[in-house]
Design a protein around this motif. Structure first.
Motif, PDB file in Angstrom:
ATOM      1  N   ASP A  70       0.611  -1.191  -0.169  1.00  0.00           N
ATOM      2  CA  ASP A  70      -0.029  -0.054   0.033  1.00  0.00           C
ATOM      3  C   ASP A  70       0.829   1.187  -0.137  1.00  0.00           C
ATOM      4  O   ASP A  70       0.218   2.418  -0.027  1.00  0.00           O
TER       5      ASP A  70
ATOM      6  N   GLU B 267       2.794   3.660  -1.714  1.00  0.00           N
ATOM      7  CA  GLU B 267       2.796   4.469  -3.466  1.00  0.00           C
ATOM      8  C   GLU B 267       4.247   4.855  -3.639  1.00  0.00           C
ATOM      9  O   GLU B 267       5.109   4.693  -2.700  1.00  0.00           O
TER      10      GLU B 267
ATOM     11  N   TYR C 278      -1.633   7.549  -1.627  1.00  0.00           N
ATOM     12  CA  TYR C 278      -2.837   6.876  -2.043  1.00  0.00           C
ATOM     13  C   TYR C 278      -3.150   7.313  -3.451  1.00  0.00           C
ATOM     14  O   TYR C 278      -4.340   6.963  -4.164  1.00  0.00           O
TER      15      TYR C 278
END
Length: 273
Positions: free
Chosen positions: A264, A266, A271
């Protein structure tokens, strides 16, 4: 739509200067930036430095003869000429337009910070190829001097309808502070004598693997807002494309090296990307 965008652009920037050299450099930056970013994203690193280069340099040593410098020496050569250029501008032309002074000051602080990090913050695990050092140093010096010269050419012209220079100062300060903070975090990952890489933690590293690149982009946007010249915006665009590609390559490198790399996290924008 194109007419509206052109009208907005005219409110944000000075007219193109009467300089073939500056205008040509701007066009080259804009046209080459996407390709440079894609090359970095695909792992085709042309500048031969950092962990990407160090990880493959030994494999190619038997087939290619290169001259290497110690990383600290090489990185100082990268940044010192680009620091001296705006510093000399401030010393030799102290009564220039406020934008010239602000831009020269921001560029001097930017490259002084980089040289300071080279001497007192960064940890090193490899060398730098001399050819790449010369090319990168020349690029930084050319970008810095051309931005200052392009700004000098705007003196006496009507200011853009929308004044962004003080917003640019704010962006620059946010960018340089965030970049330094995350560089410091990276420097603390290794104890004295350690050379292996680790997954960074702290700051925005829990969300993106390259927050230092994110803040560097913010800093370059600060330069362009202070300047409000097409040339400064073209250089900022080049930096954005390059760092977008480089952040993707960095994330892919960490995934390849660490089985426990958080999926998760990046590359550059929390996000989003």
């Amino acid at each position: 739509m194109s007419i509206m965008m052109m009208s907005l652009l005219l409110k944000l920037v000075f007219p193109a200067p009467p300089s073939l050299l500056i205008n040509a450099f701007s066009v080259v930056c804009l046209l080459s930036s996407p390709n440079l970013g894609l090359s970095e994203k695909r792992g085709k690193q042309h500048l031969q430095y950092s962990k990407f280069w160090n990880s493959i340099s030994q494999k190619s040593a038997s087939t290619q003869t290169t001259t290497e410098l110690p990383s600290r020496t090489g990185m100082l050569i990268l940044y010192v000429p680009a620091f001296l250029a705006p510093l000399m501008s401030l010393v030799l032309f102290p009564h220039e337009d406020i934008r010239v002074i602000l831009l020269s000051s921001a560029l001097a602080i930017h490259f002084f910070k980089r040289a300071f990090e080279v001497l007192f913050v960064h940890k090193y695990s490899g060398g730098m190829v001399l050819d790449s050092v010369i090319r990168i140093s020349s690029g930084y010096f050319l970008a810095t001097t051309s931005m200052i010269y392009g700004q000098h050419l705007t003196q006496g012209l009507a200011e853009p309808a929308v004044d962004l220079k003080y917003y640019g100062v704010v962006l620059f300060l946010i960018g340089i502070t965030g970049n330094f903070y995350h560089h410091y975090i990276l420097s603390q990952l290794r104890r004295n004598g350690e050379k292996e890489y680790k997954i960074p933690k702290g700051g925005l590293f829990g969300h993106v693997i390259c927050p230092h690149y994110l803040f560097e982009i913010i800093g370059f946007l600060g330069f362009s807002f202070i300047s409000q010249t097409l040339h400064a915006f073209s250089i900022a665009t080049g930096a954005i494309f390059y760092l977008l590609g480089r952040s993707c390559a960095t994330r892919r490198w960490y995934i390849s090296k660490f089985e426990d790399f958080p999926q998760d996290v990046e590359a550059l924008i929390p996000y989003v990307f």
